[in-house]
Design an enzyme around this catalytic site. Structure first.
Site, PDB file in Angstrom:
ATOM      1  N   ARG A  96      40.304  39.272  50.918  1.00 44.57           N
ATOM      2  CA  ARG A  96      40.137  39.242  49.338  1.00 44.57           C
ATOM      3  C   ARG A  96      39.836  37.781  49.154  1.00 44.57           C
ATOM      4  O   ARG A  96      38.931  37.676  47.760  1.00 44.57           O
ATOM      5  CB  ARG A  96      41.653  39.549  48.784  1.00 44.57           C
ATOM      6  CG  ARG A  96      41.317  39.484  47.351  1.00 44.57           C
ATOM      7  CD  ARG A  96      43.021  39.913  46.881  1.00 44.57           C
ATOM      8  NE  ARG A  96      43.037  39.742  45.507  1.00 44.57           N
ATOM      9  CZ  ARG A  96      44.292  40.132  44.629  1.00 44.57           C
ATOM     10  NH1 ARG A  96      45.271  40.473  45.429  1.00 44.57           N
ATOM     11  NH2 ARG A  96      44.208  39.814  43.376  1.00 44.57           N
ATOM     12  N   ASN A 150      44.235  49.893  47.469  1.00 41.76           N
ATOM     13  CA  ASN A 150      43.084  49.688  46.658  1.00 41.76           C
ATOM     14  C   ASN A 150      41.818  49.544  47.318  1.00 41.76           C
ATOM     15  O   ASN A 150      41.590  49.186  48.652  1.00 41.76           O
ATOM     16  CB  ASN A 150      43.193  48.280  45.757  1.00 41.76           C
ATOM     17  CG  ASN A 150      44.405  48.627  44.728  1.00 41.76           C
ATOM     18  OD1 ASN A 150      44.350  49.760  44.145  1.00 41.76           O
ATOM     19  ND2 ASN A 150      45.047  47.731  44.423  1.00 41.76           N
ATOM     20  N   CYS A 172      49.236  54.346  41.524  1.00 45.72           N
ATOM     21  CA  CYS A 172      48.934  52.933  41.079  1.00 45.72           C
ATOM     22  C   CYS A 172      50.107  52.709  40.011  1.00 45.72           C
ATOM     23  O   CYS A 172      50.526  53.636  39.367  1.00 45.72           O
ATOM     24  CB  CYS A 172      47.635  52.816  40.321  1.00 45.72           C
ATOM     25  SG  CYS A 172      47.234  51.373  39.511  1.00 45.72           S
ATOM     26  N   HIS A 202      42.309  52.132  37.488  1.00 46.17           N
ATOM     27  CA  HIS A 202      41.931  50.585  36.964  1.00 46.17           C
ATOM     28  C   HIS A 202      40.899  50.943  35.759  1.00 46.17           C
ATOM     29  O   HIS A 202      40.219  49.912  35.392  1.00 46.17           O
ATOM     30  CB  HIS A 202      41.631  49.751  37.900  1.00 46.17           C
ATOM     31  CG  HIS A 202      42.690  49.162  38.693  1.00 46.17           C
ATOM     32  ND1 HIS A 202      42.549  48.404  39.938  1.00 46.17           N
ATOM     33  CD2 HIS A 202      44.116  49.819  38.760  1.00 46.17           C
ATOM     34  CE1 HIS A 202      43.933  48.360  40.366  1.00 46.17           C
ATOM     35  NE2 HIS A 202      44.772  49.190  39.507  1.00 46.17           N
ATOM     36  N   TYR A 255      43.014  46.635  33.031  1.00 41.94           N
ATOM     37  CA  TYR A 255      41.709  46.205  33.596  1.00 41.94           C
ATOM     38  C   TYR A 255      40.342  46.512  33.170  1.00 41.94           C
ATOM     39  O   TYR A 255      39.245  45.807  33.417  1.00 41.94           O
ATOM     40  CB  TYR A 255      41.398  47.048  35.028  1.00 41.94           C
ATOM     41  CG  TYR A 255      42.620  46.594  36.123  1.00 41.94           C
ATOM     42  CD1 TYR A 255      42.176  45.746  36.961  1.00 41.94           C
ATOM     43  CD2 TYR A 255      43.841  47.186  36.205  1.00 41.94           C
ATOM     44  CE1 TYR A 255      42.821  45.463  38.165  1.00 41.94           C
ATOM     45  CE2 TYR A 255      44.670  46.738  37.155  1.00 41.94           C
ATOM     46  CZ  TYR A 255      43.952  45.753  37.921  1.00 41.94           C
ATOM     47  OH  TYR A 255      45.047  45.289  39.076  1.00 41.94           O
TER      48      TYR A 255
END
Length: 462
Positions: A96, A150, A172, A202, A255
């Site tokens: 990440r 995700n 989520c 999102h 988001y």
């Protein structure tokens, strides 16, 4: 009498697992769990051991006779499982960090599920999910797969639409955060308002109604830029432009800030990137170190409060209540990623959307939202097309589809710096992208590598 439930959690060494266990413990009278198997990979062996110890202490303190197993053998865990939950991160937080630092170095947003970072997280994850689904066909063909990995919507679409595993629901915590935090903005308590969600993971909107059926969306919308306006703690609170939101007559999820307030979000990310705070991933890596230091304490037998800093609020309520609803045929409303089936008419019927749905033993039955406004419809169709290109790229190592995904994504610059980001991410994640095995060596021969020193060190260590 139903037999006890066997649950297998892929990514069991995650720092989120205590949150999941808390949710199962809270629901034990409804969910008679017999055994829980926590699964991880060799690189996560130490964390899995620590989590396994804490999990056993949590269940012992609760007084329930649940067997806890930890294993690196996925097949052993999946054998005869009733429910499989997925919460893994291929490449751990170091991956990440690369997803976030490389785009930021080139002046683009780096984020876990949005932009170039989100695309590459999907590229690493989908092949692993294929292996999990193949194992489930042999070892637990009647199990439900509850996906929290995700980017949840893209992964769930790959599983259901492309791999053909229909007994899958994507989850989520973002909708739950909205439903828990928004009622107080207009003097109500959680549970007193009625919600309707529609969109993609999102990338959704929702409308809200009170106990009499009167719509209160507009009233809540006026509070969206306040500190407790429903945005998850892991998203910078850049102000939404209210004229656009009022025109849409729907509340966007947090988001959407990455798209509607892109300039402000990028400026904040770049500011942190160039200071000691670093990217969100680097901040989470430090938080994770602190959490595992707590988890090692042999006296700890409950979820520590510090876990909330990871942005996973209400995670267990989403995952555990979904399993509860399926197992007990509860027929309750939840917000999930599932097959569209006409809920959003402007998207394909068989694609995966995130919508309000009734959850029962038959799975998720989506509630119809109806026609979207022009701007919402256009954005959804663009993002869904981008997701389809990502899945094509991940499943077949298709460089053309990957470039198409980059071209469609609103957070990625076309050509120029965007091409550099694509090439640098391919090389940085080579270990986890075997399907691009013919593409990556050519880039390395041409001398491509990340210009970021942190990424270089992480790539050498991988």
């Amino acid at each position: 009498m139903k037999k006890g439930i066997k649950i297998a959690t892929i990514g069991g060494g995650s720092s989120y697992t205590p949150e999941l266990m808390e949710g199962f413990i809270k629901r034990y009278q409804e969910l008679p769990i017999r055994e829980i198997w926590l699964v991880d990979v060799e690189e996560g062996k130490e964390k899995l051991s620590i989590i396994g110890g804490l999990t056993k202490r949590m269940w012992k303190a609760a007084g329930y006779p649940v067997e806890i197993h930890t294993t690196l053998n996925r097949q052993e865990a999946l054998k005869d499982a009733d429910f499989v939950t997925t919460q893994f991160r291929v490449g751990f937080l170091d991956a990440r960090i690369k997803d976030e630092r490389i785009p930021l170095l080139h002046g683009m947003l780096g984020q876990e599920t949005n932009g170039a970072g989100g695309i590459f997280k999907a590229l690493r994850t989908i092949p692993v999910m294929e292996g999990i689904v193949e194992d489930m066909r042999r070892l637990c063909p009647n199990a439900w797969l509850i996906n929290f990995t995700n980017p949840s919507g893209i992964i769930t679409e790959a599983v259901i639409r492309r791999m053909g595993w229909k007994r899958c629901i994507g989850l989520c915590n973002v909708p739950v955060i909205s439903m828990m935090s928004e009622p107080g903005l207009i003097g109500k308590k959680p549970g007193e308002l009625n919600y309707r969600f529609a969109g993609l993971n999102h990338f959704h909107w929702h409308r809200v109604f009170d106990e009499s059926g009167k719509e209160v969306t507009g009233r809540i919308l006026e509070h969206i830029n306040e500190k407790n306006g429903g945005t998850p703690v892991n998203i910078y609170h850049a102000p939404f432009p209210m004229d656009i939101l009022r025109s849409m007559k729907a509340i966007p999820c947090g988001y959407h800030r990455y798209y509607i307030a892109q300039k402000e979000m990028l400026a904040h990310s770049l500011e942190e990137f160039h200071t000691e705070r670093g990217t969100r991933a680097e901040q989470m890596k430090e938080t994770e170190r602190e959490l595992f230091a707590l988890y090692r304490n042999p006296e700890l037998s409950k979820k520590p409060e510090q876990l909330s800093r990871r942005g996973g609020a209400y995670y267990s309520d989403a995952a555990c209540e979904c399993i509860n609803a399926i197992y007990n045929d509860k027929k309750i409303p939840m917000v999930v990623s599932t097959e569209n089936n006409g809920a959003i008419p402007c998207l394909p019927s068989d694609c995966i959307v995130e919508v309000s749905a009734v959850i029962s033993a038959a799975g998720a039955w989506p509630m119809v939202w109806g026609e979207m406004s022009g701007a919402m419809r256009g954005q959804l169709q663009l993002m869904k097309a981008m997701e389809e290109c990502v899945i094509q790229a991940a499943m077949y190592g298709d460089p053309g589809a990957l470039k198409e995904a980059f071209m469609l994504n609103p957070l990625i610059e076309n050509g120029g710096e965007g091409d550099k980001v694509l090439k640098e991410l391919l090389i940085a994640h080579e270990k986890y992208l075997p399907r691009f095995g013919s593409e990556i060596p050519k880039l390395k021969e041409e001398g491509w590598q990340s210009q970021d020193p942190v990424v270089r060190v992480l790539t050498e260590d991988a």
